[in-house]
Design a protein around this motif. Structure first.
Motif, PDB file in Angstrom:
ATOM      1  N   SER A 260      -4.423  13.509   5.414  1.00 28.20           N
ATOM      2  CA  SER A 260      -3.847  12.390   4.686  1.00 28.20           C
ATOM      3  C   SER A 260      -2.339  12.580   4.656  1.00 28.20           C
ATOM      4  CB  SER A 260      -4.390  12.328   3.250  1.00 28.20           C
ATOM      5  OG  SER A 260      -3.569  11.491   2.432  1.00 28.20           O
TER       6      SER A 260
ATOM      7  N   ARG B  17       2.088   3.574   4.271  1.00 26.89           N
ATOM      8  CA  ARG B  17       0.718   3.905   3.882  1.00 26.89           C
ATOM      9  C   ARG B  17       0.662   3.969   2.351  1.00 26.89           C
ATOM     10  NH1 ARG B  17      -2.628   6.667   7.125  1.00 26.89           N
ATOM     11  NH2 ARG B  17      -4.079   6.105   5.452  1.00 26.89           N
TER      12      ARG B  17
ATOM     13  N   ASN C  92      -1.856   5.085  -1.290  1.00 26.17           N
ATOM     14  CA  ASN C  92      -2.948   5.861  -1.868  1.00 26.17           C
ATOM     15  C   ASN C  92      -3.184   5.409  -3.303  1.00 26.17           C
ATOM     16  OD1 ASN C  92      -4.917   7.884  -2.166  1.00 26.17           O
ATOM     17  ND2 ASN C  92      -3.420   9.328  -2.985  1.00 26.17           N
TER      18      ASN C  92
ATOM     19  N   SER D 146      -5.719   3.095  -0.574  1.00 24.33           N
ATOM     20  CA  SER D 146      -5.228   2.321   0.562  1.00 24.33           C
ATOM     21  C   SER D 146      -5.111   0.825   0.293  1.00 24.33           C
ATOM     22  CB  SER D 146      -6.123   2.553   1.777  1.00 24.33           C
ATOM     23  OG  SER D 146      -7.448   2.130   1.514  1.00 24.33           O
ATOM     24  N   GLN D 147      -5.744   0.317  -0.770  1.00 28.36           N
ATOM     25  CA  GLN D 147      -5.637  -1.117  -1.066  1.00 28.36           C
ATOM     26  C   GLN D 147      -4.339  -1.478  -1.782  1.00 28.36           C
ATOM     27  OE1 GLN D 147      -7.726   1.016  -2.543  1.00 28.36           O
ATOM     28  NE2 GLN D 147      -8.257   0.426  -4.638  1.00 28.36           N
TER      29      GLN D 147
ATOM     30  N   GLU E  39       1.604  -3.843   3.044  1.00 27.63           N
ATOM     31  CA  GLU E  39       0.286  -3.279   2.824  1.00 27.63           C
ATOM     32  C   GLU E  39       0.061  -2.062   3.719  1.00 27.63           C
ATOM     33  OE1 GLU E  39      -2.358  -6.947   1.264  1.00 27.63           O
ATOM     34  OE2 GLU E  39      -2.002  -6.934   3.433  1.00 27.63           O
ATOM     35  N   ASP E  40      -1.049  -1.378   3.505  1.00 28.79           N
ATOM     36  CA  ASP E  40      -1.355  -0.144   4.214  1.00 28.79           C
ATOM     37  C   ASP E  40      -1.369  -0.384   5.722  1.00 28.79           C
ATOM     38  OD1 ASP E  40      -2.180   2.692   3.829  1.00 28.79           O
ATOM     39  OD2 ASP E  40      -3.973   2.032   4.909  1.00 28.79           O
TER      40      ASP E  40
ATOM     41  N   TYR F 258      -0.506   3.070  -7.390  1.00 28.42           N
ATOM     42  CA  TYR F 258      -0.547   3.292  -5.946  1.00 28.42           C
ATOM     43  C   TYR F 258       0.694   4.046  -5.464  1.00 28.42           C
ATOM     44  CZ  TYR F 258      -4.259  -0.129  -6.224  1.00 28.42           C
ATOM     45  OH  TYR F 258      -5.414  -0.790  -6.566  1.00 28.42           O
TER      46      TYR F 258
END
Length: 267
Positions: A78, A192, A194, A196-197, A218-219, A238
């Motif tokens: 990750s 990216r 975390n 992921s949404q 967005e991711d 996030y």
């Protein structure tokens, strides 16, 4: 006034999912590509008249440059876990990557002549993570390929911004060739999140507002910064990761702060 679309969505779910070139971006220096590969899949290319920095955003791969094998590289699964492996490759070379796990491989590129610098692995810890800012402007930075390390054009850095914080802030720009005060650097961001949404907001704007674009990233998105200020704001819940690629006529990062926001440095 029509504003440009500075947000680039992934073109596929696997394989070559991003390919930003100077031609597609409408500028002269920075290129960015991203391969998403399953174990056993491969990617390869000739560097031609560009130097390249491969960044293993996630996963592991066997990397070969020309006839030289660097073996299996990578350890984090990750981008929010530890620091990355990267490989510097000069112009006039070829490279090959074979994924040994699921892999996200970023290909950062800029003009190069080649010849004087060898290919090399850039392992985690080469430039240890540092923390910038304070309070809700705190972010964590790894300089993968800073101006103090050998390269011809490329500057590569990754940043983790905790949820609810800002980064690339207070607003700064690097769009004028006016050294030693400011350098001209184009820039891409690969985003990216975390979990992921999540998403973040980025504004790219100039003093005269001839460029003024606000984006929800967005991711997996890439944002382009051809000129102007370019702050990023995360949202509650996030964490944000982005990989920056910069290049321009001279390989140095000298930025100019937005004067109306400079008071923030004293608070």
């Amino acid at each position: 006034m029509t504003q440009p679309d500075l947000r680039v969505r992934p073109s596929a779910k696997s394989g070559l999912v991003h390919k930003v070139t100077p031609e597609s971006a409408g500028w002269g220096h920075v290129g960015f590509a991203l391969h998403k590969l399953a174990s056993g899949e491969t990617a390869s290319a000739e560097t031609g008249r560009e130097e390249v920095c491969l960044v293993l955003v996630t996963g592991k791969a066997k990397i070969t440059v020309g006839d030289e094998s660097f073996g299996e590289l990578g350890e984090r699964m990750s981008p929010f876990e530890g620091e990355p492996y990267a490989v510097y490759i000069p112009a006039g070379q070829s490279w090959h990557a074979e994924a040994t796990t699921d892999l996200e491989l970023a290909v950062c590129s800029a003009p190069g002549e080649g010849g004087s610098l060898p290919a090399r692995v850039i392992p985690p810890g080469t430039n240890p993570r540092i923390t910038r800012g304070k309070g809700s402007n705190t972010r964590h930075v790894v300089n993968i390929l800073p101006e103090t390390d050998p390269a011809e054009s490329l500057l590569v850095v990754e940043v983790i911004t905790p949820a609810g914080n800002t980064s690339s802030y207070p607003p700064h720009k690097h769009d004028t060739d006016n050294l030693p005060h400011e350098s001209l650097l184009e820039e891409t961001y690969y985003h990216r999140f975390n979990p992921s949404q999540g998403y973040a907001m980025q504004r790219v704007y100039t003093d005269d507002r001839s460029l003024d674009v606000a984006m929800a990233l967005e991711d997996g998105d890439v944002s382009l910064v051809p000129r102007g200020y370019h702050p990023v704001a995360t949202i509650h819940g996030y964490d944000s990761y982005y990989l920056n690629v910069m290049a321009g006529p001279k390989r140095t990062w000298k930025f100019h702060n937005a004067k109306e926001h400079e008071w923030l440095f004293d608070n």
